[in-house]
Design a protein around this motif. Structure first.
Motif, PDB file in Angstrom:
ATOM      1  N   TYR A  35     -28.128 -21.474 -23.464  1.00  8.00           N
ATOM      2  CA  TYR A  35     -29.223 -20.688 -23.652  1.00  8.00           C
ATOM      3  C   TYR A  35     -29.052 -19.791 -22.327  1.00  8.00           C
ATOM      4  N   THR A  36     -28.715 -20.132 -21.167  1.00  4.88           N
ATOM      5  CA  THR A  36     -28.322 -19.137 -19.996  1.00  4.88           C
ATOM      6  C   THR A  36     -27.151 -18.266 -20.466  1.00  4.88           C
ATOM      7  N   GLY A  37     -25.938 -18.806 -21.155  1.00  7.34           N
ATOM      8  CA  GLY A  37     -25.157 -17.967 -21.431  1.00  7.34           C
ATOM      9  C   GLY A  37     -25.488 -16.538 -22.237  1.00  7.34           C
ATOM     10  N   TYR A  38     -26.477 -16.770 -23.375  1.00  6.36           N
ATOM     11  CA  TYR A  38     -27.126 -15.832 -24.061  1.00  6.36           C
ATOM     12  C   TYR A  38     -28.154 -14.780 -23.249  1.00  6.36           C
ATOM     13  N   LYS A  39     -28.537 -15.397 -22.226  1.00  3.05           N
ATOM     14  CA  LYS A  39     -29.470 -14.769 -21.511  1.00  3.05           C
ATOM     15  C   LYS A  39     -28.615 -13.773 -20.509  1.00  3.05           C
ATOM     16  N   VAL A  40     -27.812 -14.177 -19.856  1.00  4.52           N
ATOM     17  CA  VAL A  40     -26.757 -13.528 -18.999  1.00  4.52           C
ATOM     18  C   VAL A  40     -26.292 -12.287 -19.678  1.00  4.52           C
ATOM     19  N   PHE A  41     -25.703 -12.715 -20.911  1.00  2.00           N
ATOM     20  CA  PHE A  41     -25.089 -11.842 -21.775  1.00  2.00           C
ATOM     21  C   PHE A  41     -25.832 -10.647 -22.267  1.00  2.00           C
ATOM     22  N   GLN A  42     -27.244 -10.896 -22.690  1.00  2.22           N
ATOM     23  CA  GLN A  42     -28.036 -10.119 -22.847  1.00  2.22           C
ATOM     24  C   GLN A  42     -28.472  -8.790 -22.046  1.00  2.22           C
ATOM     25  N   VAL A  43     -28.341  -9.263 -20.880  1.00  2.00           N
ATOM     26  CA  VAL A  43     -28.451  -8.275 -19.590  1.00  2.00           C
ATOM     27  C   VAL A  43     -27.294  -7.340 -19.510  1.00  2.00           C
ATOM     28  N   ARG A  44     -25.975  -8.297 -19.568  1.00  2.00           N
ATOM     29  CA  ARG A  44     -24.784  -7.562 -19.325  1.00  2.00           C
ATOM     30  C   ARG A  44     -24.337  -6.517 -20.511  1.00  2.00           C
ATOM     31  N   VAL A  45     -24.649  -6.935 -21.694  1.00  2.00           N
ATOM     32  CA  VAL A  45     -24.372  -6.084 -22.744  1.00  2.00           C
ATOM     33  C   VAL A  45     -25.133  -4.624 -22.906  1.00  2.00           C
ATOM     34  N   ASN A  46     -26.452  -4.632 -22.287  1.00  2.00           N
ATOM     35  CA  ASN A  46     -27.244  -3.484 -22.215  1.00  2.00           C
ATOM     36  C   ASN A  46     -26.478  -2.311 -21.504  1.00  2.00           C
ATOM     37  N   PHE A  47     -25.518  -2.838 -20.729  1.00  2.00           N
ATOM     38  CA  PHE A  47     -24.784  -1.550 -19.881  1.00  2.00           C
ATOM     39  C   PHE A  47     -23.793  -0.951 -20.477  1.00  2.00           C
ATOM     40  N   GLU A  48     -23.369  -1.665 -21.924  1.00  2.00           N
ATOM     41  CA  GLU A  48     -22.316  -0.990 -22.593  1.00  2.00           C
ATOM     42  C   GLU A  48     -23.304   0.131 -23.721  1.00  2.00           C
ATOM     43  N   ARG A  49     -22.856   1.329 -23.670  1.00  2.74           N
ATOM     44  CA  ARG A  49     -23.427   2.360 -24.682  1.00  2.74           C
ATOM     45  C   ARG A  49     -22.773   2.518 -25.753  1.00  2.74           C
ATOM     46  N   ASP A  50     -21.335   2.288 -26.160  1.00  2.42           N
ATOM     47  CA  ASP A  50     -20.612   2.328 -27.275  1.00  2.42           C
ATOM     48  C   ASP A  50     -21.236   1.200 -28.133  1.00  2.42           C
ATOM     49  N   VAL A  51     -21.633   1.657 -29.435  1.00  3.77           N
ATOM     50  CA  VAL A  51     -22.246   0.596 -30.431  1.00  3.77           C
ATOM     51  C   VAL A  51     -21.203  -0.253 -30.873  1.00  3.77           C
ATOM     52  N   GLN A  52     -19.837   0.198 -31.090  1.00  8.61           N
ATOM     53  CA  GLN A  52     -18.894  -0.777 -31.814  1.00  8.61           C
ATOM     54  C   GLN A  52     -18.423  -1.718 -30.825  1.00  8.61           C
ATOM     55  N   LYS A  53     -18.367  -1.240 -29.442  1.00 10.62           N
ATOM     56  CA  LYS A  53     -17.979  -2.101 -28.351  1.00 10.62           C
ATOM     57  C   LYS A  53     -18.916  -3.179 -28.202  1.00 10.62           C
ATOM     58  N   ARG A  54     -20.318  -2.841 -28.347  1.00 15.98           N
ATOM     59  CA  ARG A  54     -21.502  -3.702 -28.210  1.00 15.98           C
ATOM     60  C   ARG A  54     -21.126  -4.814 -29.325  1.00 15.98           C
ATOM     61  N   GLU A  55     -21.010  -4.329 -30.414  1.00 14.04           N
ATOM     62  CA  GLU A  55     -21.017  -5.223 -31.587  1.00 14.04           C
ATOM     63  C   GLU A  55     -19.761  -6.396 -31.408  1.00 14.04           C
ATOM     64  N   ALA A  56     -18.722  -5.752 -30.887  1.00 11.50           N
ATOM     65  CA  ALA A  56     -17.420  -6.495 -30.604  1.00 11.50           C
ATOM     66  C   ALA A  56     -17.641  -7.565 -29.499  1.00 11.50           C
ATOM     67  N   LEU A  57     -18.638  -7.049 -28.402  1.00 13.50           N
ATOM     68  CA  LEU A  57     -19.120  -8.013 -27.537  1.00 13.50           C
ATOM     69  C   LEU A  57     -19.939  -9.337 -27.699  1.00 13.50           C
ATOM     70  N   TRP A  58     -20.919  -8.831 -28.836  1.00  9.04           N
ATOM     71  CA  TRP A  58     -21.572  -9.728 -29.468  1.00  9.04           C
ATOM     72  C   TRP A  58     -20.890 -10.784 -30.230  1.00  9.04           C
ATOM     73  N   GLU A  59     -19.842 -10.250 -30.936  1.00 11.02           N
ATOM     74  CA  GLU A  59     -19.034 -11.259 -31.754  1.00 11.02           C
ATOM     75  C   GLU A  59     -18.308 -12.274 -31.009  1.00 11.02           C
ATOM     76  N   ARG A  60     -17.927 -11.722 -29.922  1.00  9.25           N
ATOM     77  CA  ARG A  60     -17.244 -12.712 -28.786  1.00  9.25           C
ATOM     78  C   ARG A  60     -18.102 -13.822 -28.418  1.00  9.25           C
ATOM     79  N   GLN A  61     -19.420 -13.285 -27.810  1.00 15.29           N
ATOM     80  CA  GLN A  61     -20.391 -14.138 -27.474  1.00 15.29           C
ATOM     81  C   GLN A  61     -20.829 -15.356 -28.427  1.00 15.29           C
ATOM     82  N   HIS A  62     -21.029 -14.969 -29.631  1.00 18.89           N
ATOM     83  CA  HIS A  62     -21.276 -15.713 -30.582  1.00 18.89           C
ATOM     84  C   HIS A  62     -20.030 -16.802 -31.007  1.00 18.89           C
TER      85      HIS A  62
END
Length: 481
Positions: A35-62
């Motif tokens: 749970y905390t892994g996702y909450k911390v990641f949600q804050v961190r991923v908001n700093f990435e503006r590139d849509v494709q890079k955000r999706e890649a980061l989400w895939e790695r987190q999942h």
């Protein structure tokens, strides 16, 4: 003189006494980490503006979370194997979760054969060789509550399946459930505006029933009789119970030959059939048609239904026919809820937001909303919860997304009795997405819902929509996903 202390015996007894506390500790440590892994990641991923890079980061987190969830469910087993079945669906969970969790079906550690043999002989009151002409020591499968063996009774030419309960598993599963209930209370107060606690209470009730195989045998026979009496040809096969071979912890039934639905793709490839060709598409449509018809009749016509259609409980037999296994989880829907749900089915099939709102009130589903188009969002929520069809272009529901209806319409109160219907629809949707077919169970259930309301005096003949040329066929309703 005092008898000598048996250190091993003391250690074993202490280990048994502290096992629930150890499981609770393991659950909370792992659940908080995920749970905390996702909450911390949600804050961190908001700093990435590139849509494709955000999706890649989400895939790695999942993928990272999937490994942790898999490890927790596999290590703790028991109830957490059921949790894996519920959340590991392609329409609900991220693809990385599904890839990992789908492999957990029927992979609980088996009980050693000597323990199985002892339980069988104690339960049946006879030696195993006196009852069975042949008994396979290796189980066909092992799930959270029981395992099944293929065997043949003495003096019989047909094979049977022997379902044997794992010893000592009930207390552990109740411990797991109580931990999940506490976690659900926290989640519904912080992240998900849905009455998750009532859902877990219904799960506790249903899972408690699964430990009585006599009850399961009665349910299996009741559903088998209903489907065979209400159809010229039953839409699904239901195993026949061997009546003098049933106790609370042992259940003997006929053996049905088939392949698990999870292996359908491999079987199609093995036979050299094009998985995207007409033959494969027709087989998949027939499978979904059979399951959908069976569940529509059980839920809306009878009210008594099999409430656990996860992939491990579905076999595909010769000619794309379907067998439905494991009747430990069944639900007897009260009449007001059965008719209220029939009304909701018509609302979804007709795209009628006003009727959907009325149905929610009738069913006792209490919602709260601050959005402008509340009625339309409520209809979207109803379709999301109680229909299998995904919106155009959508392959996975995202309940945690800010655009999700569950975020806009909070479900303050949800009837526990209705959870089994909700879970059944979601499992059917997961199967349809897995088969690559997007279809609406509400549209298919419309005539059954109309019949139920007609018989109850809730509809008249003029309220029933014509079923002639305007009525869409299965082929058109089953659009490729």
């Amino acid at each position: 003189m005092l008898p000598p202390l048996d250190i091993n015996d003391i250690r074993e007894k202490l280990s048994y006494q502290f096992r629930p506390f150890h499981r609770s500790f393991q659950f909370w440590v792992r659940a908080i980490d995920i749970y905390t892994g996702y909450k911390v990641f949600q804050v961190r991923v908001n700093f990435e503006r590139d849509v494709q890079k955000r999706e890649a980061l989400w895939e790695r987190q999942h993928e990272l979370a999937a490994d942790k969830i898999y490890a927790m469910c596999a290590d703790l087993g028991g109830f957490f194997l059921k949790i894996a079945q519920i959340i590991g669906k392609p329409d609900l969970a991220p693809a990385a979760w599904v890839r990992r969790l789908v492999t957990l079906c029927d992979q609980a550690p088996p009980t050693p054969f000597q323990t199985v043999k002892l339980m069988l002989e104690n339960e049946l009151g006879q030696g195993i060789d006196d009852v069975f002409d042949r008994f396979d020591m290796e189980p066909l499968g092992s799930a959270s509550i029981a395992q099944v063996h293929k065997a043949r009774l003495r003096g019989d030419k047909n094979d049977v399946v022997v379902k044997v309960q794992h010893p000592g598993v009930q207390d552990l599963m109740m411990t797991d459930l109580h931990n999940l209930q506490a976690f659900a209370l926290y989640m519904q107060k912080t992240d998900i505006k849905f009455d998750l606690y009532s859902v877990t209470k219904e799960m506790e009730k249903q899972i408690g029933y699964e430990f009585d195989f006599k009850r399961e045998a009665v349910a299996m026979e009741r559903i088998r009789k209903f489907l065979y009496q209400n159809n010229k040809r039953a839409p699904v096969f239901v195993p026949r119970v061997i009546h003098d071979m049933v106790t609370r912890r042992v259940l003997v039934m006929e053996f049905i030959d088939g392949i698990p639905i999870m292996n359908l793709g491999d079987e199609i490839a093995k036979r050299g059939i094009n998985p995207r060709g007409r033959a494969a598409a027709a087989a998949k449509q027939n499978i979904l048609q059979s399951l959908t018809l069976a569940y529509g009749q059980m839920i809306l016509k009878s009210g008594f239904f099999h409430a656990d259609p996860h992939p491990g409980n579905i076999l595909i037999c010769r000619g794309s026919e379907v067998a439905l296994l494991d009747y430990g989880q069944v639900k007897d829907l009260p009449e007001p809820l059965r008719l209220g749900y029939a009304n909701l089915v018509l609302a979804i099939a007709d795209s009628d937001p006003l009727r959907a709102e009325e149905s929610y009130r009738e069913l006792g589903i209490k919602t709260v909303s601050n959005c402008e188009n509340e009625q339309q969002e409520l209809f979207r929520l109803a379709a999301t919860m109680f229909d299998t069809k995904l919106p155009p272009g959508v392959t996975m529901l995202q309940p945690f997304s800010e655009e999700s209806s569950i975020k806009k319409i909070g479900v303050q109160s949800f009837p526990e009795e209705l959870f089994s219907v909700l879970r059944t629809v979601h499992l059917l949707r997961g199967l349809s997405v897995g088969l690559g077919i997007n279809y609406s169970c509400a549209e298919q259930w419309r005539p059954i819902a109309e019949e139920a309301l007609l018989l109850a005096g809730r509809l008249t003949g003029k309220d029933v929509k014509p079923r002639g040329k305007k009525r869409r066929s299965w082929r058109r309703l089953f659009s490729r996903g």
